[in-house]
Motif scaffolding. Structure first.
Motif, mmCIF file in Angstrom:
data_model
loop_
_atom_site.group_PDB
_atom_site.id
_atom_site.type_symbol
_atom_site.label_atom_id
_atom_site.label_comp_id
_atom_site.label_asym_id
_atom_site.label_seq_id
_atom_site.Cartn_x
_atom_site.Cartn_y
_atom_site.Cartn_z
ATOM 1 N N ASN A 260 0.828 -1.202 0.000
ATOM 2 C CA ASN A 260 0.000 0.000 0.000
ATOM 3 C C ASN A 260 0.870 1.262 0.000
ATOM 4 O O ASN A 260 0.611 2.199 -0.753
ATOM 5 C CB ASN A 260 -0.921 -0.032 1.230
ATOM 6 N N LYS A 264 1.316 4.272 -3.032
ATOM 7 C CA LYS A 264 1.133 5.719 -2.815
ATOM 8 C C LYS A 264 2.340 6.513 -3.291
ATOM 9 O O LYS A 264 2.208 7.649 -3.712
ATOM 10 C CB LYS A 264 0.910 5.999 -1.327
ATOM 11 N N SER A 275 -3.620 5.220 -7.564
ATOM 12 C CA SER A 275 -4.825 5.894 -8.046
ATOM 13 C C SER A 275 -5.425 5.180 -9.253
ATOM 14 O O SER A 275 -6.475 5.563 -9.746
ATOM 15 C CB SER A 275 -4.510 7.350 -8.408
ATOM 16 N N GLN A 280 -5.512 -0.299 -7.172
ATOM 17 C CA GLN A 280 -6.290 -0.005 -5.959
ATOM 18 C C GLN A 280 -7.220 -1.166 -5.576
ATOM 19 O O GLN A 280 -7.349 -1.515 -4.414
ATOM 20 C CB GLN A 280 -7.104 1.280 -6.152
ATOM 21 N N HIS A 281 -7.846 -1.764 -6.588
ATOM 22 C CA HIS A 281 -8.776 -2.849 -6.276
ATOM 23 C C HIS A 281 -8.051 -4.112 -5.814
ATOM 24 O O HIS A 281 -8.575 -4.874 -5.009
ATOM 25 C CB HIS A 281 -9.685 -3.117 -7.478
ATOM 26 N N ALA A 284 -7.536 -3.343 -2.258
ATOM 27 C CA ALA A 284 -8.800 -3.446 -1.523
ATOM 28 C C ALA A 284 -9.113 -4.918 -1.249
ATOM 29 O O ALA A 284 -9.492 -5.291 -0.133
ATOM 30 C CB ALA A 284 -9.929 -2.797 -2.309
ATOM 31 N N LEU A 287 -6.947 -6.148 1.507
ATOM 32 C CA LEU A 287 -7.418 -5.706 2.820
ATOM 33 C C LEU A 287 -8.617 -6.545 3.280
ATOM 34 O O LEU A 287 -8.675 -6.980 4.430
ATOM 35 C CB LEU A 287 -7.794 -4.216 2.772
ATOM 36 N N TYR B 323 -14.679 2.112 6.254
ATOM 37 C CA TYR B 323 -14.585 1.252 5.077
ATOM 38 C C TYR B 323 -15.227 -0.113 5.299
ATOM 39 O O TYR B 323 -15.517 -0.847 4.369
ATOM 40 C CB TYR B 323 -13.114 1.068 4.672
ATOM 41 N N ARG B 387 -14.904 -1.283 -3.728
ATOM 42 C CA ARG B 387 -13.441 -1.367 -3.676
ATOM 43 C C ARG B 387 -12.801 0.021 -3.753
ATOM 44 O O ARG B 387 -11.722 0.241 -3.210
ATOM 45 C CB ARG B 387 -12.918 -2.297 -4.769
ATOM 46 N N CYS B 388 -13.472 0.947 -4.414
ATOM 47 C CA CYS B 388 -12.981 2.329 -4.420
ATOM 48 C C CYS B 388 -13.110 2.941 -3.028
ATOM 49 O O CYS B 388 -12.213 3.651 -2.565
ATOM 50 C CB CYS B 388 -13.747 3.178 -5.438
ATOM 51 N N ILE B 390 -13.115 1.271 -0.205
ATOM 52 C CA ILE B 390 -12.104 0.612 0.633
ATOM 53 C C ILE B 390 -10.729 1.223 0.364
ATOM 54 O O ILE B 390 -9.965 1.520 1.280
ATOM 55 C CB ILE B 390 -12.085 -0.915 0.374
ATOM 56 N N GLY B 391 -10.425 1.428 -0.914
ATOM 57 C CA GLY B 391 -9.124 1.984 -1.294
ATOM 58 C C GLY B 391 -8.935 3.385 -0.722
ATOM 59 O O GLY B 391 -7.908 3.684 -0.101
ATOM 60 N N GLN B 392 -9.950 4.218 -0.893
ATOM 61 C CA GLN B 392 -9.821 5.612 -0.458
ATOM 62 C C GLN B 392 -9.858 5.762 1.058
ATOM 63 O O GLN B 392 -9.038 6.455 1.632
ATOM 64 C CB GLN B 392 -10.968 6.424 -1.051
ATOM 65 N N GLY B 394 -10.203 3.121 3.502
ATOM 66 C CA GLY B 394 -9.575 2.080 4.327
ATOM 67 C C GLY B 394 -8.067 2.072 4.164
ATOM 68 O O GLY B 394 -7.329 1.739 5.085
ATOM 69 N N LEU B 395 -7.593 2.429 2.969
ATOM 70 C CA LEU B 395 -6.157 2.346 2.701
ATOM 71 C C LEU B 395 -5.522 3.715 2.460
ATOM 72 O O LEU B 395 -4.302 3.811 2.281
ATOM 73 C CB LEU B 395 -5.912 1.442 1.476
ATOM 74 N N GLY B 396 -6.342 4.755 2.428
ATOM 75 C CA GLY B 396 -5.803 6.102 2.237
ATOM 76 C C GLY B 396 -5.204 6.327 0.861
ATOM 77 O O GLY B 396 -4.290 7.140 0.695
ATOM 78 N N LEU B 397 -5.704 5.615 -0.137
ATOM 79 C CA LEU B 397 -5.187 5.773 -1.505
ATOM 80 C C LEU B 397 -5.897 6.943 -2.193
ATOM 81 O O LEU B 397 -6.991 7.339 -1.793
ATOM 82 C CB LEU B 397 -5.416 4.473 -2.289
ATOM 83 N N PRO B 398 -5.275 7.478 -3.252
ATOM 84 C CA PRO B 398 -5.918 8.596 -3.947
ATOM 85 C C PRO B 398 -7.212 8.159 -4.627
ATOM 86 O O PRO B 398 -7.391 6.970 -4.936
ATOM 87 C CB PRO B 398 -4.885 9.003 -5.016
ATOM 88 N N LYS B 399 -8.088 9.118 -4.844
ATOM 89 C CA LYS B 399 -9.320 8.869 -5.581
ATOM 90 C C LYS B 399 -8.965 8.289 -6.954
ATOM 91 O O LYS B 399 -8.030 8.766 -7.598
ATOM 92 C CB LYS B 399 -10.060 10.197 -5.746
ATOM 93 N N SER B 400 -9.731 7.284 -7.369
ATOM 94 C CA SER B 400 -9.311 6.558 -8.579
ATOM 95 C C SER B 400 -10.296 6.744 -9.727
ATOM 96 O O SER B 400 -10.271 5.987 -10.694
ATOM 97 C CB SER B 400 -9.189 5.076 -8.249
#
Lengths: 377, 401
Positions: A260, A264, A275, A280-281, A284, A287, B323, B387-388, B390-392, B394-400
């Motif tokens: 993760n 980033k 991004s 990302q999926h 996810a 996780l 998330y 999953r978006c 969760i990514g944003q 839950g994982l602090g990832l950028p908007k996808s």
């Protein structure tokens, strides 16, 4: 219903994480791969001073009499940090059965030394079939007066190269049910006739071939009862298995966090790769699965800590944890791209240990079969 | 750590099982979101809803002053599990009311709104049935792109536009409606408001959209100058987006334990079938492939249970899960799909036969599960949207997107 650890347990986790981070950085993990012993004696002694080896050993035998869940989270931290050490062999595989099935004399002899970090123990269970089926235990123990003569070969014995004693599963009877007629011995590893050879493995760790060439063992050294040894193996297959699962989920969590962070930081096409939904999926999914495996492991561990029958839960946890961890490592490397394949990156250290954890105490298929039986199929 | 329910919860479980024995026909088993499809099933579902309301179970977790029992999260969890396992109908009051309209109103509705609408849902009467209108022809996953307009005129809002994929709209008395109040907002999600709309209002047309197997669950609606009192605005004008996200989290979380319950039931039924069905002179359950698949499904169902509990536990600690509802929903979808596929593989050709045909096995539950599984992965946020989230978050990832 409570999904939290106690404050003391959280403190144990924090201090374990700090200690392992300082004492065993990944440079040390790499160094130890080339080390003949495969562990660092100084670290080992510090761990004993912290009370880790005696964590669940009662105070009358030199331990601190902690709870099983304490050990679960300690192993989770060791797995997270991939600590190379004979801790699992000594504590999970051998000291727990000695504590449960040992005579007073055996407990007095072994447990205080384990707690002090003075001895290393190893479980010699699997043979040429490399499975955990009772029928595959063939190493013969033949009575001769007050003694037994052990003859045969054990394979994939973790840490036998540094062990002072081996807990050996032998065949002493030939009944129709292969689970009857198994006897466990505590054998001095320096006994005449024992030959240990490290098998080269992917990890690389210290899985050994151990030959027993007419090794003489006193009947005093039988753990539990003659011909009743499978009960002890079954005990190990639950208690130690869930501790192995704890190690695995600790490692999966580390791989998730590592991947993760990389997603980033790494920029391509002008954007962090995290991004992109393809990346990302994947994360996810990782996780979702790591969370799921974690709570399966905690549930089974909790059941064990309550002294309840838990074959179903333990086997679910092991099958799930093995699969989730393998997937996490494979996807984690994919996210890292070519860097993930490089020796310089830590993720490879985790990936190379996937199979050792999977085959320890039964792979996913072995546990699926146990689950099916438990479901009444 | 503790993975056990208390005596209070177990007592409730026994009571619910007695209720099932007394009130449902022997062997009755309904699947998620199917009761809306026939008049007969709907009537039966509503009759059960009324009985559940009488026992105080329908909305047990709500505060007493709004028609609840102030029950704990764990009592509610046991109730949800049993509802799923026994397929008790009528428990959601048209999918929306119990699951998210009620909890949302409790969290951010006006006091008058709470006093009016919550007891209606809690009563189990047809006047407490809700639908939820979010999606539009050009606003699916891109929810903020809705075009349905709400224009303030004195003490009313005038609603014009079109909604689609609305479950139970043909049964609902009320609609939980998302509409655009500021089409010129700098960011499109900042011009959205949340309304309560009476489905009996003039100007509403509801048209059925049949599912591929012919069931009528979803609808499209057309709004032609529908008048909604301004007092039916929930929260502040143009600030509906955040309320809607919270409502969606309630919605996703509402599936968890119930989905576990229903999947667990079907798994138990399939296991029983595998033990009782002979193949080449031996029970199917002796086949290693069957054993292997069912073991995997059992692991997944257990995992679904635990992550759903974990989300509830977090809530019980006063922490709003961020998330986790998306995680549980996405995982639940996967569990359902795999169980459906395994079920069809084990029942073989019989898995195609719905109840009440004499050739249906397990009362057609596998046929229904398999039919419905793809819809589950889309409703309430597609698996990809989950999953978006969760990514944003839950994982602090950028908007996808």
């Amino acid at each position: 219903m409570d999904f939290s650890f106690t404050e003391e347990q959280e403190m144990l986790r924090t201090s374990a994480r700090d200690f392992l981070g300082k004492e065993c950085p990944k440079t040390k993990v790499r160094e130890l791969e080339a080390d003949e012993r495969g562990y660092h004696p100084q670290t080992w002694h510090k761990m004993a001073e912290l009370g880790w080896m005696g964590l669940v050993i009662p105070s009358e035998y030199g331990g601190t009499g902690g709870q099983f869940m304490d050990l679960v989270l300690l192993l989770e931290e060791m797995g997270r940090n991939i600590l190379p050490s004979p801790f699992f062999s000594t504590v999970a595989l051998c000291s727990l059965p000695i504590l449960e099935f040992g005579s007073k004399g055996q407990k007095e002899e072994f447990l205080p030394k384990v707690a002090k970090g003075e001895i290393i123990l190893a479980l010699a269970l699997t043979e040429s079939s490399a499975t955990y089926e009772a029928s595959e235990i063939r190493l013969r123990a033949t009575p001769k007066g007050e003694e037994y003569i052990l003859e045969g070969t054990k394979l994939f014995v973790n840490d036998a190269n540094v062990a002072n004693y081996l807990l050996v599963a032998t065949r002493t009877g030939d009944r129709e049910n292969p689970e009857e007629g198994i006897t466990l011995f505590l054998v001095d590893a320096t006994s005449r006739g024992i030959k240990v050879e490290v098998i080269p493995t992917t990890a690389p760790d210290k899985q050994c071939q151990v030959n027993f060439d007419k090794v003489t063992v006193s009947q005093q050294n039988i753990l539990g009862e003659v011909n009743q040894g499978w009960e002890i193996v079954e005990f190990i297959l639950q208690k130690a298995t869930i501790l192995k699962c704890a190690e695995i989920i600790g490692a999966s969590q580390a791989v998730l966090e590592m991947s993760n962070s990389y997603a980033k930081e790494r920029v391509q096409f002008g954007r962090p790769i995290g991004s992109f939904q393809a990346i990302q999926h994947k994360l996810a999914d990782m996780l979702i699965e790591v969370d799921g495996a974690k709570y399966l492991v905690y549930e089974a561990a909790w059941k064990i800590s309550q002294g309840r029958p838990s074959i179903l839960e333990v086997s679910m946890a092991k099958a799930k944890a093995c699969e989730v961890h393998q997937r996490a490592c494979l996807d984690g490397i994919q996210i890292h791209g070519a860097l993930g394949f490089s020796q310089d990156h830590d993720i490879g250290l985790y990936f190379r240990r996937v199979k050792a954890a999977e085959f320890a105490l039964g792979d996913a298929d072995f546990h699926r079969e146990r689950i099916a039986s438990e479901l009444g199929l | 750590m503790d993975f056990e329910f208390g005596e209070k919860e177990e007592k409730l479980r026994r009571e619910i099982r007695n209720f099932v024995k007394e009130e449902l026909p022997p062997g009755y088993f309904s699947l998620v979101a199917e009761e809306e499809s026939s008049d007969e099933e709907w009537e039966f579902a509503m009759s059960i809803a009324k009985k559940l309301a009488k026992r105080g179970w329908l909305t047990m977790a709500w505060p007493k002053e709004y028609g609840g029992q102030g029950a704990s999260i764990w009592e509610q969890a046991v109730y949800g599990e049993e509802v799923g396992y026994w397929g008790i109908p009528g428990t959601s009051m048209g999918v929306s009311g119990v699951g998210w309209v009620g909890p949302s109103l409790i969290l951010f509705g006006g006091e008058e709104q709470r006093r009016k609408y919550l007891p209606l849902i809690a009563s189990g009467e047809p006047d407490g049935v809700w639908c939820t209108a979010y999606s539009e022809p050009n606003a699916g996953s891109d929810f903020a792109n809705i075009q349905t307009r709400a224009v303030r005129e004195g003490d009313e809002y005038i609603i014009n536009g079109q909604k689609t994929w609305t479950s139970a709209a043909h049964r609902a008395r009320w609609c939980w409606l998302a509409a655009k109040t500021d089409p010129d907002a700098a960011k499109k999600h900042r011009g959205i408001s949340l309304f309560i709309m009476d489905m009996k209002s003039p100007g509403i047309t509801v048209r059925p959209i049949l599912g591929y197997s012919g069931v009528h669950i979803i609808n499209e609606e057309f709004f032609d100058n529908v008048r909604v009192p301004a007092s039916n605005l929930v929260g502040e004008e143009n600030k509906g987006w955040y309320l809607l996200m919270q409502s969606l989290a309630f919605e996703r979380a509402s599936f968890g334990v119930g989905l576990y319950g229903s999947n667990r039931r079907i798994l138990d039924e399939i296991i029983k079938y595998a033990k009782e069905t002979q193949c080449r002179g031996k029970p199917l359950s002796c086949n290693p492939l069957v054993r292997h698949k069912l073991a995997d499904r059992a692991i997944e169902v257990e995992t679904l249970k635990l992550i759903s509990y974990q989300t509830l536990w977090k809530t019980s600690q006063g922490i709003v899960p961020v998330y986790e509802p998306s995680r549980d929903k996405a995982y639940g979808d996967l569990v359902m799909e795999r169980l459906a596929i395994t079920g069809t593989e084990i029942l073989g050709a019989y898995s195609q036969v719905p109840s009440p045909s004499k050739w249906a096995k397990l009362r057609g539950c596998v046929e229904r599960l398999y039919s419905f599984a793809p819809a589950m992965k889309i409703l309430s946020g597609t698996d990809e949207i989950e999953r978006c989230v969760i990514g944003q978050f839950g994982l602090g990832l950028p908007k996808s997107y």
